[in-house]
Design an enzyme around this catalytic site. Structure first.
Site, PDB file in Angstrom:
ATOM      1  N   HIS A   1      -6.634   7.528  12.282  1.00 35.51           N
ATOM      2  CA  HIS A   1      -6.123   6.157  12.170  1.00 35.51           C
ATOM      3  C   HIS A   1      -4.644   6.117  11.781  1.00 35.51           C
ATOM      4  CE1 HIS A   1     -10.461   4.357  11.635  1.00 35.51           C
ATOM      5  NE2 HIS A   1     -10.191   4.690  12.875  1.00 35.51           N
TER       6      HIS A   1
ATOM      7  N   ARG B   1       0.824  -1.221   0.000  1.00 37.85           N
ATOM      8  CA  ARG B   1       0.000   0.000   0.000  1.00 37.85           C
ATOM      9  C   ARG B   1       0.856   1.269   0.000  1.00 37.85           C
ATOM     10  NH1 ARG B   1      -4.097  -0.689   4.587  1.00 37.85           N
ATOM     11  NH2 ARG B   1      -4.913   1.280   3.764  1.00 37.85           N
TER      12      ARG B   1
ATOM     13  N   GLN C   1     -10.045   9.185   8.427  1.00 35.59           N
ATOM     14  CA  GLN C   1      -9.696   7.809   8.803  1.00 35.59           C
ATOM     15  C   GLN C   1      -8.630   7.277   7.852  1.00 35.59           C
ATOM     16  OE1 GLN C   1     -13.570   5.468   9.815  1.00 35.59           O
ATOM     17  NE2 GLN C   1     -14.183   7.140   8.487  1.00 35.59           N
ATOM     18  N   ASN C   2      -8.358   8.029   6.787  1.00 36.04           N
ATOM     19  CA  ASN C   2      -7.427   7.550   5.761  1.00 36.04           C
ATOM     20  C   ASN C   2      -5.976   7.750   6.212  1.00 36.04           C
ATOM     21  OD1 ASN C   2      -9.736   7.102   4.331  1.00 36.04           O
ATOM     22  ND2 ASN C   2      -9.532   8.911   3.029  1.00 36.04           N
TER      23      ASN C   2
ATOM     24  N   SER D   1     -18.118   4.015   5.262  1.00 35.42           N
ATOM     25  CA  SER D   1     -19.230   3.061   5.365  1.00 35.42           C
ATOM     26  C   SER D   1     -19.954   3.153   6.698  1.00 35.42           C
ATOM     27  CB  SER D   1     -18.701   1.635   5.165  1.00 35.42           C
ATOM     28  OG  SER D   1     -17.750   1.345   6.170  1.00 35.42           O
TER      29      SER D   1
HETATM   30  C1  BJW Z   1     -17.275   6.035  -2.269  1.00 34.99           C
HETATM   31  C2  BJW Z   1     -16.606   5.879  -3.470  1.00 34.99           C
HETATM   32  C3  BJW Z   1     -16.485   7.017  -4.265  1.00 34.99           C
HETATM   33  C4  BJW Z   1     -16.623   3.968  -2.499  1.00 34.99           C
HETATM   34  N1  BJW Z   1     -17.006   8.173  -3.849  1.00 34.99           N
HETATM   35  N2  BJW Z   1     -17.795   7.193  -1.879  1.00 34.99           N
HETATM   36  C5  BJW Z   1     -18.636  -3.735  18.534  1.00 34.99           C
HETATM   37  C6  BJW Z   1     -19.370  -2.554  18.568  1.00 34.99           C
HETATM   38  C7  BJW Z   1     -18.761  -1.317  18.485  1.00 34.99           C
HETATM   39  C8  BJW Z   1     -17.384  -1.210  18.356  1.00 34.99           C
HETATM   40  C9  BJW Z   1     -16.659  -2.377  18.319  1.00 34.99           C
HETATM   41  C10 BJW Z   1     -17.267  -3.611  18.415  1.00 34.99           C
HETATM   42  N3  BJW Z   1     -16.298  -4.565  18.354  1.00 34.99           N
HETATM   43  C11 BJW Z   1     -15.098  -3.958  18.194  1.00 34.99           C
HETATM   44  C12 BJW Z   1     -15.315  -2.617  18.185  1.00 34.99           C
HETATM   45  C13 BJW Z   1     -14.290  -1.576  18.028  1.00 34.99           C
HETATM   46  C14 BJW Z   1     -13.680  -1.578  16.642  1.00 34.99           C
HETATM   47  C15 BJW Z   1     -14.781  -1.584  15.585  1.00 34.99           C
HETATM   48  O1  BJW Z   1     -15.369  -0.574  15.230  1.00 34.99           O
HETATM   49  N4  BJW Z   1     -15.080  -2.733  15.014  1.00 34.99           N
HETATM   50  C16 BJW Z   1     -16.163  -2.813  14.018  1.00 34.99           C
HETATM   51  C17 BJW Z   1     -15.724  -3.693  12.872  1.00 34.99           C
HETATM   52  C18 BJW Z   1     -17.438  -3.237  14.712  1.00 34.99           C
HETATM   53  N5  BJW Z   1     -12.923  -0.339  16.563  1.00 34.99           N
HETATM   54  C19 BJW Z   1     -11.670  -0.255  17.002  1.00 34.99           C
HETATM   55  O2  BJW Z   1     -11.078  -1.218  17.447  1.00 34.99           O
HETATM   56  C20 BJW Z   1     -11.045   1.112  16.993  1.00 34.99           C
HETATM   57  N6  BJW Z   1     -10.501   1.405  18.257  1.00 34.99           N
HETATM   58  C21 BJW Z   1     -11.258   1.560  19.332  1.00 34.99           C
HETATM   59  O3  BJW Z   1     -12.475   1.391  19.330  1.00 34.99           O
HETATM   60  O4  BJW Z   1     -10.528   1.944  20.429  1.00 34.99           O
HETATM   61  C22 BJW Z   1     -11.178   1.906  21.699  1.00 34.99           C
HETATM   62  C23 BJW Z   1     -10.736   0.652  22.365  1.00 34.99           C
HETATM   63  C24 BJW Z   1      -9.404   0.369  22.448  1.00 34.99           C
HETATM   64  C25 BJW Z   1      -8.997  -0.788  23.103  1.00 34.99           C
HETATM   65  C26 BJW Z   1      -9.940  -1.655  23.613  1.00 34.99           C
HETATM   66  C27 BJW Z   1     -11.295  -1.353  23.490  1.00 34.99           C
HETATM   67  C28 BJW Z   1     -11.682  -0.191  22.867  1.00 34.99           C
HETATM   68  C29 BJW Z   1      -9.901   1.171  15.990  1.00 34.99           C
HETATM   69  C30 BJW Z   1     -10.374   1.016  14.580  1.00 34.99           C
HETATM   70  C31 BJW Z   1      -9.158   0.972  13.655  1.00 34.99           C
HETATM   71  C32 BJW Z   1      -9.581   0.768  12.224  1.00 34.99           C
HETATM   72  N7  BJW Z   1      -8.414   0.524  11.457  1.00 34.99           N
HETATM   73  C33 BJW Z   1      -8.544   0.453  10.000  1.00 34.99           C
HETATM   74  C34 BJW Z   1      -7.153   0.154   9.413  1.00 34.99           C
HETATM   75  C35 BJW Z   1      -6.272   1.419   9.525  1.00 34.99           C
HETATM   76  C36 BJW Z   1      -4.978   1.284   8.831  1.00 34.99           C
HETATM   77  C37 BJW Z   1      -5.159   0.904   7.375  1.00 34.99           C
HETATM   78  O5  BJW Z   1      -5.642   1.726   6.552  1.00 34.99           O
HETATM   79  O6  BJW Z   1      -4.807  -0.219   7.039  1.00 34.99           O
HETATM   80  O7  BJW Z   1      -9.039   1.696   9.491  1.00 34.99           O
HETATM   81  S1  BJW Z   1      -9.758  -0.731   9.429  1.00 34.99           S
HETATM   82  C38 BJW Z   1     -10.366   0.249   8.101  1.00 34.99           C
HETATM   83  O8  BJW Z   1     -11.735   0.651   8.338  1.00 34.99           O
HETATM   84  C39 BJW Z   1      -9.523   1.539   8.128  1.00 34.99           C
HETATM   85  C40 BJW Z   1     -10.555   2.585   7.832  1.00 34.99           C
HETATM   86  O9  BJW Z   1     -10.109   3.843   8.263  1.00 34.99           O
HETATM   87  C41 BJW Z   1     -11.772   2.076   8.557  1.00 34.99           C
HETATM   88  C42 BJW Z   1     -13.071   2.646   8.062  1.00 34.99           C
HETATM   89  O10 BJW Z   1     -13.282   2.295   6.726  1.00 34.99           O
HETATM   90  P1  BJW Z   1     -13.942   3.347   5.731  1.00 34.99           P
HETATM   91  O11 BJW Z   1     -13.037   4.484   5.514  1.00 34.99           O
HETATM   92  O12 BJW Z   1     -15.313   3.660   6.157  1.00 34.99           O
HETATM   93  O13 BJW Z   1     -13.937   2.496   4.359  1.00 34.99           O
HETATM   94  P2  BJW Z   1     -14.991   1.427   3.840  1.00 34.99           P
HETATM   95  O14 BJW Z   1     -14.322   0.629   2.794  1.00 34.99           O
HETATM   96  O15 BJW Z   1     -15.612   0.685   4.948  1.00 34.99           O
HETATM   97  O16 BJW Z   1     -16.159   2.316   3.188  1.00 34.99           O
HETATM   98  C43 BJW Z   1     -15.930   3.113   2.037  1.00 34.99           C
HETATM   99  C44 BJW Z   1     -17.202   3.869   1.702  1.00 34.99           C
HETATM  100  O17 BJW Z   1     -16.932   4.719   0.594  1.00 34.99           O
HETATM  101  C45 BJW Z   1     -18.383   2.957   1.305  1.00 34.99           C
HETATM  102  O18 BJW Z   1     -19.579   3.410   1.940  1.00 34.99           O
HETATM  103  C46 BJW Z   1     -18.491   3.146  -0.198  1.00 34.99           C
HETATM  104  O19 BJW Z   1     -19.836   3.091  -0.677  1.00 34.99           O
HETATM  105  C47 BJW Z   1     -17.945   4.543  -0.375  1.00 34.99           C
HETATM  106  N8  BJW Z   1     -17.328   4.786  -1.679  1.00 34.99           N
HETATM  107  N9  BJW Z   1     -16.244   4.562  -3.596  1.00 34.99           N
HETATM  108  C48 BJW Z   1     -17.683   8.218  -2.661  1.00 34.99           C
HETATM  109  N10 BJW Z   1     -15.857   6.965  -5.458  1.00 34.99           N
END
Ligand code: BJW
Length: 233
Positions: free
Chosen positions: A108, A58, A90-91, A177
């Protein structure tokens, strides 16, 4: 301009048209890679070689990527507004900065930085990482990792983000998302404090019903059009 304090949340959809792909949905990164293996501290501990390969790939994509019309429109908006505009992304790419956005939080982390898990140093990093790469500060090999936030880790600058969300009168979410917390909870917090909330996305996100206004389509079309409307007042 009817709004004085603005928070803009961005996600992978914003950079999709710059060639960086998204995580979820058709042909997303999670279709090809197991997130437990490449986006958790446990995955890094189990198989650091696999995880380095994922982020080295990446980092290579980043070298080719340029800001698109949506990044440019958001940077233009920040400058033209001239007041309190905070972009929270988040990017992990550097495309907001490349477009000229100045008030920015990488909640992030950043792929253009490495973090030494031994001495805690974070430093700019553009090369591949491997188990033999030594930290330039503590000189130990095997501890450098991408300075990004994995599942189970705490996102960056949450106090500052929460404060801005409580105070803003406009919250705009672009290209995310709404499936990953805490970012997915920002709209509810901003709305509960009285902010107008807007979703700009390719299609309705997980939290679409929480937004007061929405515009759907590719970011390079929808974002410049929305910014123009805002600036016209
Ligand atoms: C377009 C388009 C175009 C396409 N034009 N639009 C249960 C309930 C609640 C929370 C949790 C749970 N179980 C676990 C959790 C917590 C967990 C979590 O949320 N999990 C879920 C899966 C449920 N979260 C965490 O762990 C976070 N930390 C935290 O909560 O800390 C507190 C804590 C700490 C310790 C213990 C306990 C609590 C940390 C989250 C870290 C996420 N990391 C990543 C990787 C980062 C590095 C990397 O890039 O590799 O972050 S995962 C990935 O997802 C990345 C992104 O930033 C993140 C979000 O994704 P994003 O940006 O929304 O992308 P997509 O692909 O999902 O969506 C794209 C959108 O664009 C879509 O809607 C398309 O339609 C659209 N689109 N083309 C406009 N051209």
């Amino acid at each position: 301009m009817p709004f004085s304090k603005i928070v803009i949340l961005t996600g992978a959809g914003l950079s999709a048209e710059s060639g960086l792909g998204t995580f979820r949905g058709h042909d997303g990164l999670w279709d090809h890679f197991n997130l437990e293996e490449v986006a958790t501290p446990e995955g890094f501990a189990r198989n650091p070689v696999k995880l380095h390969a994922f982020y080295n790939m990446r980092r290579g994509w980043l070298k080719e990527a340029k800001p698109n019309a949506a990044h440019v429109a958001l940077a233009h908006f920040e400058e033209a507004h001239g007041g309190d505009v905070l972009t929270v992304t988040q990017n992990i790419d550097g495309l907001h900065e490349a477009a000229g956005t100045r008030h920015l939080i990488h909640m992030h982390g950043e792929l253009g930085r490495a973090l030494c898990a031994r001495c805690g140093t974070s430093l700019p990093w553009t090369q591949d990482l491997s188990l033999t790469t030594a930290c330039p500060v503590c000189h130990k090999a095997g501890f450098l990792r991408p300075d990004v936030v994995w599942f189970g880790e705490m996102p960056r600058e949450m106090d500052r983000i929460h404060e801005a969300l409580r105070q803003c009168d406009l919250f705009v979410s672009v290209g995310t998302s709404g499936m990953v917390y805490p970012a997915a909870g920002f709209v509810a917090l901003a709305a509960s404090e009285g902010a107008h909330t807007v979703e700009l996305n390719l299609d309705p996100s997980e939290g679409a019903s929480l937004f007061a206004e929405a515009h759907y389509g590719p970011a390079t079309e929808v974002v410049p059009a929305y910014v123009e409307t805002l600036l016209r007042g």
